[in-house]
Scaffold this motif. Structure first.
Motif, PDB file in Angstrom:
ATOM      1  N   CYS A   4       0.858  -1.184   0.000  1.00 36.33           N
ATOM      2  CA  CYS A   4       0.000   0.000   0.000  1.00 36.33           C
ATOM      3  C   CYS A   4       0.892   1.232   0.000  1.00 36.33           C
ATOM      4  N   ALA A  19      -5.639   8.545   8.455  1.00 39.05           N
ATOM      5  CA  ALA A  19      -6.113   7.693   7.361  1.00 39.05           C
ATOM      6  C   ALA A  19      -7.076   8.439   6.444  1.00 39.05           C
ATOM      7  N   ALA A  23      -6.051   9.205   2.567  1.00 40.45           N
ATOM      8  CA  ALA A  23      -6.873   8.560   1.541  1.00 40.45           C
ATOM      9  C   ALA A  23      -7.572   9.588   0.657  1.00 40.45           C
ATOM     10  N   ARG A  24      -7.948  10.723   1.221  1.00 36.47           N
ATOM     11  CA  ARG A  24      -8.580  11.779   0.421  1.00 36.47           C
ATOM     12  C   ARG A  24      -7.626  12.362  -0.612  1.00 36.47           C
ATOM     13  N   ARG A  27      -4.205   8.382  -1.829  1.00 36.67           N
ATOM     14  CA  ARG A  27      -3.245   7.374  -1.391  1.00 36.67           C
ATOM     15  C   ARG A  27      -3.975   6.075  -1.021  1.00 36.67           C
ATOM     16  N   ARG A  28      -3.336   4.944  -1.303  1.00 34.68           N
ATOM     17  CA  ARG A  28      -3.872   3.642  -0.872  1.00 34.68           C
ATOM     18  C   ARG A  28      -3.474   3.440   0.590  1.00 34.68           C
ATOM     19  N   VAL A  29      -4.451   3.445   1.477  1.00 32.66           N
ATOM     20  CA  VAL A  29      -4.207   3.474   2.922  1.00 32.66           C
ATOM     21  C   VAL A  29      -4.754   2.224   3.581  1.00 32.66           C
ATOM     22  N   ILE A 118     -13.527   7.185   6.735  1.00 32.69           N
ATOM     23  CA  ILE A 118     -12.453   6.303   6.268  1.00 32.69           C
ATOM     24  C   ILE A 118     -12.925   5.516   5.050  1.00 32.69           C
ATOM     25  N   ALA A 121     -13.475   7.635   1.951  1.00 36.19           N
ATOM     26  CA  ALA A 121     -12.213   8.062   1.334  1.00 36.19           C
ATOM     27  C   ALA A 121     -11.502   6.912   0.635  1.00 36.19           C
ATOM     28  N   GLY A 122     -11.943   5.680   0.892  1.00 37.73           N
ATOM     29  CA  GLY A 122     -11.357   4.523   0.222  1.00 37.73           C
ATOM     30  C   GLY A 122     -10.246   3.826   0.975  1.00 37.73           C
ATOM     31  N   ALA A 123     -10.057   4.172   2.258  1.00 36.56           N
ATOM     32  CA  ALA A 123      -9.039   3.489   3.066  1.00 36.56           C
ATOM     33  C   ALA A 123      -9.574   2.153   3.562  1.00 36.56           C
ATOM     34  N   SER A 124      -8.657   1.263   3.898  1.00 32.91           N
ATOM     35  CA  SER A 124      -9.015  -0.074   4.393  1.00 32.91           C
ATOM     36  C   SER A 124      -8.733  -0.163   5.883  1.00 32.91           C
TER      37      SER A 124
END
Length: 391
Positions: A4, A19, A23-24, A27-29, A118, A121-124
């Protein structure tokens, strides 16, 4: 090995804020935490209503070896910025005393707001995952119970040692040391203080008695409520002063702040001289405490029979009771940890480690500790936000 852009260790207030912001930016978080639910300290804070910030947030209300370090992050993400997010989420809130803001409903609303942001924004968010060794190769490699994770940037938001029953540990400090980053000695803060057996023999009868006081150490004073316990003293005043107190030092308690007890007792003698001294003292103190203080000062009998010297001695006991705590209740009940990752090794604007590219430390793990009353959550939001802009 999974990879990531940004790995964040810790799904508490600071970690989740970092995070969201990272992610906003596209970035792949990945956020990792050993707990099975995020934001556990948020959930239990403020009696379950989360004292999420303080309107009076200012750098001088934070302790650090470098008292100016917190200024940058706090000035760029302010209490007003977090309140705006709370308002957008439709969470009702109210101000209590001294600028403290609480949710009208449950603290879980703040946790839900953060986890919703979270995900949006697309974070895991990876929960129930144990974190093992952390090393730097071409990128950072984090060994976990779910397998290794590679990351270009690493944000350490693992908190301090306070409340170990929730899984708090020294992980963040070990990671810092592993990368050659220094630490400021840690100790429990915002914690009840204990008394030696000799003092407890008298004060244990006061357990449950609470009153507003002025409590002073050699470095600071607070006007807040004090609570006597079976182990010593607690309440907001004591939690506040505990961050400044050190073993062997004496605290001074003014049990009737703003009152000139010597003058008041003289006036009372003229109008109620036949009353027992402890009964008159109970005008300004809880009854049990009035009896205790009079006995401690060695003053008894009818007020009319007491000379000025006796009244002065009693007033001195009320307005300037010297008390030497034995210690504190430790990390078990401490709200936060004092000390941590040395701010001298970090960039105040980004929270980045100066000597290790791509490594960041945020929140309680850093040597920045706020007063009681929402200050530590604001530091978490501000420091997490700062790191999230660049990680």
């Amino acid at each position: 090995m999974e990879r990531c852009d940004v790995a964040i260790l810790g799904a508490g207030a600071a970690g989740m804020m970092a995070a969201i912001e990272a992610a906003r930016r596209g970035r792949r978080v990945v956020v990792i935490d050993h707990a099975r639910a995020p934001g556990e300290k948020i959930r239990i804070s403020g009696g379950g209503r989360c004292n999420f910030t303080n309107l009076s947030t200012a750098p001088e209300r934070f302790l650090s070896r470098n008292p100016r370090f917190a200024r940058s992050a706090l000035s760029r993400f302010t209490p007003g910025d977090f309140i705006a997010r709370v308002d957008r989420a439709g969470i009702g809130w109210h101000e209590k005393t001294l600028g403290q803001l609480f949710c009208d409903g449950s603290a879980t609303q703040i946790v839900r707001m953060l986890t919703d942001e979270i995900r949006a924004a697309g974070a895991s968010l990876r929960l129930g995952v144990e974190i093992g060794a952390v090393r730097r190769e071409a990128s950072f490699v984090i060994e976990t119970s779910a397998g290794p994770l590679g990351a270009e940037s690493l944000v350490v938001a693992t908190g301090g040692k306070s409340v170990p029953k929730m899984g708090a540990s020294g992980l963040g400090y070990r990671i810092a040391e592993g990368f050659g980053i220094g630490l400021v000695e840690t100790r429990p803060a915002l914690v009840p203080l204990t008394l030696a057996a000799a003092e407890l023999a008298g004060t244990s009868a006061l357990a449950g008695v609470a009153l507003p006081v002025r409590i002073s150490s050699a470095r600071q004073s607070f006007d807040e409520a004090l609570l006597f316990t079976h182990r010593g003293i607690s309440g907001p005043a004591v939690l506040q002063i505990s961050s400044y107190w050190r073993e062997g030092e004496t605290l001074v308690l003014d049990l009737a702040p703003g009152c000139d007890l010597a003058a008041l007792l003289r006036a009372a003698r003229a109008e109620a001289g036949r009353s027992a001294v402890h009964n008159v003292l109970a005008r300004w103190l809880p009854e049990r405490l009035a009896v205790f203080v009079a006995a401690q000062a060695g003053v008894a009998g009818r007020l009319a029979d007491l000379p000025n010297a006796a009244l002065d001695r009693l007033a001195a006991q009320v307005n300037g009771w010297h008390l030497r705590p034995l210690g504190s209740e430790g990390y078990r009940t401490a709200e936060v940890t004092l000390g941590g990752v040395d701010t001298g090794a970090l960039d105040a604007r980004t929270m980045a480690a100066r000597a290790v590219s791509g490594l960041y430390f945020v929140g309680e793990v850093v040597d920045v500790t706020g007063w009681l009353g929402g200050y530590n959550f604001q530091w978490a939001w501000s420091s997490g936000w700062a790191a999230g802009q660049v990680a």
